[in-house]
Design an enzyme around this catalytic site. Structure first.
Site, PDB file in Angstrom:
ATOM      1  N   SER A 138       0.828  -1.218   0.000  1.00 36.41           N
ATOM      2  CA  SER A 138       0.000   0.000   0.000  1.00 36.41           C
ATOM      3  C   SER A 138       0.856   1.259   0.000  1.00 36.41           C
ATOM      4  O   SER A 138       0.615   2.188  -0.791  1.00 36.41           O
ATOM      5  CB  SER A 138      -0.958  -0.003   1.191  1.00 36.41           C
ATOM      6  OG  SER A 138      -0.259  -0.207   2.389  1.00 36.41           O
ATOM      7  N   HIS A 168      -2.258  -8.689   2.052  1.00 34.62           N
ATOM      8  CA  HIS A 168      -1.866  -7.431   2.702  1.00 34.62           C
ATOM      9  C   HIS A 168      -2.947  -7.051   3.722  1.00 34.62           C
ATOM     10  O   HIS A 168      -3.224  -7.826   4.628  1.00 34.62           O
ATOM     11  CB  HIS A 168      -1.650  -6.377   1.607  1.00 34.62           C
ATOM     12  CG  HIS A 168      -0.965  -5.131   2.051  1.00 34.62           C
ATOM     13  ND1 HIS A 168      -0.298  -5.013   3.234  1.00 34.62           N
ATOM     14  CD2 HIS A 168      -0.840  -3.901   1.443  1.00 34.62           C
ATOM     15  CE1 HIS A 168       0.212  -3.787   3.342  1.00 34.62           C
ATOM     16  NE2 HIS A 168      -0.121  -3.085   2.268  1.00 34.62           N
ATOM     17  N   HIS A 215       6.014 -11.803   7.046  1.00 36.83           N
ATOM     18  CA  HIS A 215       6.110 -10.391   6.646  1.00 36.83           C
ATOM     19  C   HIS A 215       7.184 -10.267   5.580  1.00 36.83           C
ATOM     20  O   HIS A 215       8.175 -10.983   5.608  1.00 36.83           O
ATOM     21  CB  HIS A 215       6.475  -9.521   7.863  1.00 36.83           C
ATOM     22  CG  HIS A 215       6.114  -8.086   7.671  1.00 36.83           C
ATOM     23  ND1 HIS A 215       6.962  -7.192   7.062  1.00 36.83           N
ATOM     24  CD2 HIS A 215       4.987  -7.397   7.972  1.00 36.83           C
ATOM     25  CE1 HIS A 215       6.377  -6.009   7.021  1.00 36.83           C
ATOM     26  NE2 HIS A 215       5.173  -6.097   7.558  1.00 36.83           N
ATOM     27  N   ASP A 270      -1.787  -7.978  11.566  1.00 40.47           N
ATOM     28  CA  ASP A 270      -3.140  -8.439  11.264  1.00 40.47           C
ATOM     29  C   ASP A 270      -3.589  -9.622  12.117  1.00 40.47           C
ATOM     30  O   ASP A 270      -4.768  -9.964  12.140  1.00 40.47           O
ATOM     31  CB  ASP A 270      -3.245  -8.830   9.782  1.00 40.47           C
ATOM     32  CG  ASP A 270      -3.090  -7.629   8.888  1.00 40.47           C
ATOM     33  OD1 ASP A 270      -3.682  -6.589   9.210  1.00 40.47           O
ATOM     34  OD2 ASP A 270      -2.373  -7.718   7.875  1.00 40.47           O
TER      35      ASP A 270
END
Ligand SMILES: CC(C)(COP(=O)(O)OP(=O)(O)OC[C@H]1O[C@@H](n2cnc3c(N)ncnc32)[C@H](O)[C@@H]1OP(=O)(O)O)[C@@H](O)C(=O)NCCC(=O)NCCS
Length: 305
Positions: A138, A168, A215, A270
């Protein structure tokens, strides 16, 4: 947030009616991220950068100034747009007007119609989700689009589209979906370590990733995960879904290490965030990534400026 910054944001808080009209006109099954991105893009006509650029008098060294104006205008409106989408889609269009006496997190909780301490959850959520290293999809997308001198409305709308993918920002929604799968399978009881390990292996063997783990850049437990974990230990230590997440923190990293593929076996932001939203009554997972997008926009706008 400083008093001066808060006052500036409040001054430009109101969002033009046409943006809400566009959102109301969208099909009811539109994903909230599509609605959020569309609302941002629709406001492009308000860009100060474009006005000044088109005047032919804007010098390259001054590009930042109207970009800064655009950033303020846009960021001030995002909480109202996000909460409008939420109330329109999930609360029969019963919209709650903003209250300019409140700070950004407080006003957001008020417009969402969720009682305290959701204001604190909103503050924590927006701060933790703002850009952290610029290499993620993003943030990178926002930068890339802005590098063509597309204004902030184009770039932040594009940023939102990148965030909407399941690898994501949508991973927070995926985590909850996945956790509820375990929950239903277990009939609501807290699984044993062995049962949870089996569920993790089954997911991997079916060719899926474990959402909320791994990640692209970090090589240790995400500090944003740890901040949210601290919040959970304080406010919802006995929540069954938090107990699931806690158990996953124990069982997933060794399994990913044993599988030997993921470069980072640790949880990311997340893994924990949806559980907190769920606990405070925000049960529509489709909306979770919009919350991420509001926070991320603050970081990406700052970096673009
Ligand atoms: C975040 C993510 C997309 C990073 O991708 P990446 O930079 O390619 O990660 P890696 O270099 O560690 O990937 C190497 C391999 O490990 C796998 N892997 C990484 N994380 C994994 C996970 N959580 N579960 C299972 N496999 C994983 C990758 O799919 C890749 O497999 P492949 O070689 O078959 O394509 C990845 O870790 C992922 O899919 N995580 C789950 C989704 C998620 O939580 N996203 C939110 C990120 S903030």
């Amino acid at each position: 947030m400083s008093k001066k910054l808060q006052q500036s944001l409040k001054k430009i808080f109101s969002t033009s009616k046409y943006v809400f009209d566009i959102l109301r006109a969208m099909p009811a099954d539109s994903h909230p991220m599509v609605m959020f991105s569309t609302a941002i893009l629709a406001m492009q006509r308000e860009s100060e950068f474009v006005k000044e650029y088109n005047s032919g008098k804007l010098k390259k060294n001054d590009y930042w100034a109207p970009t800064y104006e655009d950033g303020f205008n846009l960021l001030a409106k995002l909480p109202a747009i996000a909460s409008f989408i939420y109330r329109l889609k999930y609360k029969n269009g019963d919209i709650i007007a903003s209250d300019a006496k409140l700070d950004l997190g407080g006003n957001f909780a008020h417009m969402m119609g969720i009682a305290k301490p959701y204001d604190d959850v909103a503050r924590m959520y927006f701060i933790l989700h703002s850009d952290h290293e610029s290499g993620n999809v993003s943030a990178h997308t926002g930068h890339l689009v802005a590098s063509a001198l597309s204004d902030l409305y184009y770039s932040i709308s594009a940023m939102t589209n990148g965030l909407a993918g399941p690898l994501h920002g949508l991973a927070n929604q995926e985590v909850l979906n996945w956790l509820h799968g375990v929950y239903d399978k277990m009939g609501g009881k807290i699984p044993t370590e062995e049962e949870m390990k089996k569920f993790v292996w089954d997911t991997l063997q079916s060719g899926q990733v474990i959402p909320g783990f791994g990640h692209a850049v970090l090589r240790k437990t995400d500090p944003r995960y740890m901040a949210q974990r601290e919040f959970c230990l304080k406010h919802l230590p006995n929540d069954p879904l938090f107990k699931y997440v806690d158990l996953l923190f124990k069982v997933v990293p060794p399994i990913l290490l044993e599988q030997g593929k993921a470069k980072n076996p640790w949880p990311n932001v997340d893994a924990q965030s949806g559980v907190i939203q769920w606990y405070y009554g925000l049960k529509e997972y489709d909306f979770y990534t919009v919350l991420f997008a509001v926070g991320r926009a603050f970081g990406v706008v700052a970096n673009i400026i």
